[in-house]
Design an enzyme around this catalytic site. Sequence first.
Site, PDB file in Angstrom:
ATOM      1  N   CYS A   1       0.655  -1.119  -0.009  1.00 48.46           N
ATOM      2  CA  CYS A   1       0.040  -0.039  -0.102  1.00 48.46           C
ATOM      3  C   CYS A   1       0.777   1.290   0.341  1.00 48.46           C
ATOM      4  O   CYS A   1       0.442   2.017  -0.854  1.00 48.46           O
ATOM      5  CB  CYS A   1      -0.938   0.073   1.267  1.00 48.46           C
TER       6      CYS A   1
ATOM      7  N   HIS B   1      -5.440  -1.316  -5.026  1.00 45.62           N
ATOM      8  CA  HIS B   1      -6.099  -0.229  -4.176  1.00 45.62           C
ATOM      9  C   HIS B   1      -7.123   0.708  -5.155  1.00 45.62           C
ATOM     10  O   HIS B   1      -6.501   0.819  -6.227  1.00 45.62           O
ATOM     11  CB  HIS B   1      -5.024   0.601  -3.853  1.00 45.62           C
TER      12      HIS B   1
ATOM     13  N   GLN C   1       1.024 -11.003  -3.136  1.00 44.62           N
ATOM     14  CA  GLN C   1      -0.502 -10.874  -3.035  1.00 44.62           C
ATOM     15  C   GLN C   1      -1.130 -10.512  -4.546  1.00 44.62           C
ATOM     16  O   GLN C   1      -0.209  -9.722  -5.263  1.00 44.62           O
ATOM     17  CB  GLN C   1      -0.560  -9.713  -2.068  1.00 44.62           C
TER      18      GLN C   1
ATOM     19  N   LYS D   1     -14.660  -4.244   6.464  1.00 41.04           N
ATOM     20  CA  LYS D   1     -14.214  -4.933   5.440  1.00 41.04           C
ATOM     21  C   LYS D   1     -15.172  -6.058   5.050  1.00 41.04           C
ATOM     22  O   LYS D   1     -16.003  -6.444   5.990  1.00 41.04           O
ATOM     23  CB  LYS D   1     -12.861  -5.527   5.688  1.00 41.04           C
TER      24      LYS D   1
ATOM     25  N   HIS E   1      -8.262  -1.467   0.013  1.00 43.81           N
ATOM     26  CA  HIS E   1      -7.419  -2.400  -0.422  1.00 43.81           C
ATOM     27  C   HIS E   1      -8.154  -3.630  -0.879  1.00 43.81           C
ATOM     28  O   HIS E   1      -9.318  -3.798  -0.081  1.00 43.81           O
ATOM     29  CB  HIS E   1      -6.490  -2.867   0.765  1.00 43.81           C
TER      30      HIS E   1
ATOM     31  N   ARG F   1       6.767 -11.590   5.231  1.00 41.48           N
ATOM     32  CA  ARG F   1       6.414 -11.151   6.636  1.00 41.48           C
ATOM     33  C   ARG F   1       6.838 -12.368   7.554  1.00 41.48           C
ATOM     34  O   ARG F   1       7.009 -13.457   7.067  1.00 41.48           O
ATOM     35  CB  ARG F   1       4.768 -11.081   6.600  1.00 41.48           C
TER      36      ARG F   1
ATOM     37  N   ASP G   1      -2.833  -7.920  -5.339  1.00 46.48           N
ATOM     38  CA  ASP G   1      -3.281  -6.755  -4.528  1.00 46.48           C
ATOM     39  C   ASP G   1      -3.933  -5.715  -5.458  1.00 46.48           C
ATOM     40  O   ASP G   1      -3.472  -5.700  -6.635  1.00 46.48           O
ATOM     41  CB  ASP G   1      -1.971  -5.981  -3.961  1.00 46.48           C
TER      42      ASP G   1
HETATM   43 ZN   LIG Z   1      -3.108  -2.268   0.753  1.00 45.70          ZN
END
Ligand SMILES: [Zn+2]
Length: 597
Positions: free
Chosen positions: A293, A344, A340, A424, A470, A322, A342
């Site tokens: 992000c 946004h 990910q 979420k 996200h 991580r 991912d």
């Molecule tokens: Zn994010």
Amino acid sequence: MHEKSPEAYHESQLYRIRHSTAHLMAAAVLEMFPDGKVAIGPPIENGFYYDFDLPRALTPEDLQKIESRMRALIAERQDFVYQEITPEEGLTLFAGQPYKLELIDGILTGGVDEDGNPVEEAPELSIYKSGIFVDLCRGPHVQNSREINPQAIKLLNVAGAYWRGDEKRPMLQRIYGTAFESPKALKEHLDWLEEVKKRDHRRLIKELDLVSFHEEAGPGLAYWHPRAAMMRKTIEDFWRDRHIEGAYDFVYTPHIGKAWLWQTSGHLDFFRESMYSPMDVDGQDYYMKPMNCPFHIMIYKTSLRSYRELPLRWAELGTVYRYEKSGVLHGLMRVRGFTQDDAHIICTPEQIEDEVLRVLRFSLAMLRAFGFEQIEAYLSTRPEKAAGDPARWEQAQQSLQRAIDAERLVYQVDEGGGAFYGPKIDLKIKDALGREWQLTTIQFDFNLPERFDMTYVGEDGMEHRPYMVHRALLGSLERFFGILVEHYAGAFPVWLAPEQVRVIPIADRHIDYAKQVEDALRQAHLRVSTDVSSSRMNAKIREAQLQKVPYMLVIGDKEVAAGAVAVRLRSGNDLGALPVADFIAHAEKAISAHALE
Ligand SMILES: [Zn+2]
Ligand SMILES: [Zn+2]
């Protein structure tokens, strides 16, 4: 087989049966090891366990003995008797049981119950007696052991478990067992467990030469072999194409960033334990990214944004690292480095409702394309401590709720269960064995836009704060791949299969023609290989079947003469002889339809 709600399970007779069977197991273990120490033993989904500190490691023979002793205890028709006790009585009763004493201490000083879970109510101690066995326990239990069917209990395995899950505390032996109301239900469950074992991706990724892990090179880091890499490419291509159709743009961002970035984002405050230690570059601390992000936000901030540019939808297959404790690493399901899928979404308040519905529809279409039809939504709402404007939370939650309603999804609400930075929706799918996996997350963020002071110029010429969402659809490619392996037991649909077609010449004189067929298929973008080994036809077929190749094209004199191929499916079905062009058309149809077989 899978209990609907935790509350209903806790109230059920099955729960009492399992809890009581756990006590009988502890009683049998203590008969075998009179100096053994008992820790905790709760019912769990699909069974129960009990943790013990014993002078030696348990063997499979021990489990059998314990199990038959449990049957004998059931036959004694023992009453399960509840009794409240004073702290003094507790300390005397469990004088030789240090783990129980620690639990009593925890209960008396407040904070936890006998299973180590936090409690808020006033401390009180209670025990359950059955035969000569006494346990610190709140129940509930059966009234008498005759409620337990001795033919419907089973001890499953022993595993190591740290006392209180703390790796600095003693390692205990945890016996897992299960109990059902009938032998038939037990048998069904054991069959299911057998199927779970058969599909364990950690075994299949080895057998199918897909992915490896290397302890000596760093645990929790996946190595994608060519066959898995081909599947990953297929998934990524599909993913990118859908994103293009969904009007997303792609970005690529670095893997490391200076401390400034992570301080600004707040990750160094609230996510530090999951981040790797910094590395020194020119006297500055750099961190591997645990999330994408902040990088996307840096791109956003490179120009003054106008409402006319919004919504922005920026997607990245972003690889993050991580830290996970080594004890929780689990094949591809829990790793230390993953990619990910991912994105946004940055938009105005007026756009948010459309955007949320759009991203939910997108997620559902994506999951269904991979063969997951049973999908449930979980909506998590504002917790007590939350960042951001309550009116915006309200609008965000409403947009999530409306999207769920519009798609007529089965859903549950976790009131107050949202992250501090926004509400979420999670989507969970059910796999072929009825197990739930959370894949998609659509997560609002009211924190990062503040921290990075993201703005756009509105129609009124003033600066406004955009909404930021996200979302990851598949979660991570690693975990998603592991789920696919287990869901399909390695027999992937033809569009995903790393090798779609195996050409099998019967004799060496058929190899030339087989190679021509292979080439024709390759030009049609089919993933194909030819088995030119000296094995006999049946052995070649067996080999292709073991590798779960969807199509086998057998080629003998007849096929060469006719310019055809004899098509065999991995299911064992024969489609007979087809001209090469017809087979290609057949395969292409199955691929574009994402057909399961
Ligand atoms: Zn994010
Ligand atoms: Zn108990």
